[in-house]
Design a protein around this motif. Structure first.
Motif, PDB file in Angstrom:
ATOM      1  N   GLU A  69      -5.817  -2.821   4.856  1.00  0.00           N
ATOM      2  CA  GLU A  69      -7.271  -2.630   4.857  1.00  0.00           C
ATOM      3  C   GLU A  69      -7.688  -1.284   4.261  1.00  0.00           C
ATOM      4  OE1 GLU A  69      -6.213  -5.516   8.065  1.00  0.00           O
ATOM      5  OE2 GLU A  69      -5.419  -3.601   7.331  1.00  0.00           O
ATOM      6  N   GLN A  70      -6.782  -0.322   4.252  1.00  0.00           N
ATOM      7  CA  GLN A  70      -7.096   1.009   3.727  1.00  0.00           C
ATOM      8  C   GLN A  70      -6.792   1.151   2.243  1.00  0.00           C
ATOM      9  OE1 GLN A  70      -4.388   2.878   6.709  1.00  0.00           O
ATOM     10  NE2 GLN A  70      -6.098   4.321   7.001  1.00  0.00           N
ATOM     11  N   ALA A  71      -6.023   0.228   1.702  1.00  0.00           N
ATOM     12  CA  ALA A  71      -5.472   0.408   0.361  1.00  0.00           C
ATOM     13  C   ALA A  71      -6.529   0.288  -0.728  1.00  0.00           C
ATOM     14  CB  ALA A  71      -4.364  -0.618   0.112  1.00  0.00           C
ATOM     15  N   THR A  72      -6.465   1.210  -1.691  1.00  0.00           N
ATOM     16  CA  THR A  72      -7.261   1.096  -2.919  1.00  0.00           C
ATOM     17  C   THR A  72      -6.362   0.832  -4.114  1.00  0.00           C
ATOM     18  OG1 THR A  72      -7.171   3.499  -3.220  1.00  0.00           O
ATOM     19  CG2 THR A  72      -9.080   2.587  -2.042  1.00  0.00           C
ATOM     20  N   SER A  73      -5.027   0.856  -3.858  1.00  0.00           N
ATOM     21  CA  SER A  73      -4.052   0.511  -4.895  1.00  0.00           C
ATOM     22  C   SER A  73      -2.809  -0.013  -4.198  1.00  0.00           C
ATOM     23  CB  SER A  73      -3.703   1.732  -5.757  1.00  0.00           C
ATOM     24  OG  SER A  73      -3.063   2.730  -4.975  1.00  0.00           O
ATOM     25  N   PRO A 105       0.845  -1.196   0.000  1.00  0.00           N
ATOM     26  CA  PRO A 105       0.000   0.000   0.000  1.00  0.00           C
ATOM     27  C   PRO A 105       0.883   1.251   0.000  1.00  0.00           C
ATOM     28  CG  PRO A 105      -0.647  -1.542   1.749  1.00  0.00           C
ATOM     29  CD  PRO A 105       0.668  -1.999   1.217  1.00  0.00           C
TER      30      PRO A 105
END
Length: 343
Positions: free
Chosen positions: A26-30, A19
């Motif tokens: 858990e926060q990653a979008t990429s 990340p």
């Protein structure tokens, strides 16, 4: 001792997904993608320093496998010995920590091409042709019983051919427990010439323990690392033992020192105070720095100084690859001369 010839590294090449910006998984979008793996990192670093470097593994014959191999061959690593087989490249998710939150790692390597490989897929007579030094870490035999057997066969073939062998114990508790590690490594170490043992490696892999084992007081207890090295040489017949010794105050703030033990004498480097950008693969950079110094015929004191300088430079670089040149590493050995702007 001196090393000679090309260095062949044996291990699993992996895809690393991280990340960005110290986010949690858990926060990653990429995810940022890099290729690496303990032995691949060493092969890369040796090639970047201009040494003859080769790599053997099992990598799937697909675009991801092609890209992974290009990440090594583009910098001069010979990947012609790699076996192309299987369906997937092992993956791991690496989460960069902050302050008191440690770095995190989640493996997704089950059923990888390397993990499913049979021991007899490696023809060591052909693979070792032209090789002067063979390197592996404790990660490789931890992958599977078949690869533990392959490591033993590789070391026996090296001994028959007069190839010098180097092993970083590199204990990974997510891959095996101390009982399994000690059972396997006790059979491999008698065929190893140079052993690298960091932090918990010797207690977990060999059952050799001196000192508190605390990462907060490693440098103060450097004499206990010397005792570990003495025991490794006495019990297993290794000719040289090297260690990274650390005092870690937080993820970003630590002190690092290197040790090389040979012929009954220990050489300690100066202490490097480090502000860490990313704490991964510094041990691999240390191993490559050590081998580079020994390939160049440098003595144990210079080897300790150079190896730890290579290691702490890696802590300032994102990704698994140590993009540090000989000149940069030698400047870092000077305890300050390396921080001037190069212009």
């Amino acid at each position: 001792m001196n090393l000679s010839g090309d260095v062949l590294c044996f291990g699993e090449l992996m895809l690393r997904l991280s990340p960005p910006n110290n986010l949690r998984i858990e926060q990653a979008t990429s995810f940022d993608a890099h290729f690496g793996g303990a032995e691949a990192n060493v092969a890369f670093s040796l090639a970047y320093q201009g040494d003859g470097s080769s790599y053997v593994s099992v990598v799937p014959r697909n675009r991801i496998g092609d890209a992974a191999l290009r990440s090594l061959s583009a910098y001069g690593v010979d990947v012609s010995r790699v076996v192309r087989d299987g369906d997937r490249l092992g993956t791991y998710f690496f989460e960069v920590g902050a302050s008191g939150r440690p770095n995190g790692c989640v493996y997704d390597r089950k059923y990888s091409a390397m993990g499913l490989a049979a021991h007899d897929v490696f023809d060591w007579s052909a693979i070792l042709e032209g090789v002067g030094t063979f390197y592996f870490s404790g990660v490789t035999p931890a992958i599977s019983p078949e690869l533990a057997l392959a490591c033993g066969q590789a070391l026996a073939a090296c001994r028959e051919r007069g190839v010098t062998t180097v092993c970083d114990l590199n204990y990974r508790k997510r891959m095996w427990d101390p009982e399994a590690a000690q059972r396997i490594m006790a059979g491999l170490l008698p065929l190893v010439d140079v052993c690298i043992a960091n932090d918990e490696d010797a207690p977990s892999c060999l059952g050799i323990s001196h000192g508190s084992g605390s990462l907060a007081t490693g440098i103060e207890e450097s004499g206990e690392y010397v005792r570990i090295a003495e025991d490794v040489c006495r019990r297993f017949g290794c000719r040289l033992v090297a260690s990274v010794i650390r005092d870690i105050r937080s993820v970003e703030d630590s002190d690092w020192m290197g040790m090389v033990y040979e012929d009954g004498e220990a050489c300690l480097s100066s202490v490097h105070h480090v502000h860490v950008l990313e704490g991964v693969a510094a041990g691999d950079a240390f191993a490559a720095g050590l081998m580079h110094a020994l390939l160049a015929g440098r003595g144990p004191q210079v080897a300790a100084d150079y190896a730890i300088a290579a290691s702490v430079l890696k802590l300032t670089i994102r990704g698994d690859s140590n993009l540090s040149s000989i000149e940069e590493i030698e400047a870092s050995m000077g305890r300050g001369s390396g921080v001037r702007v190069c212009r």
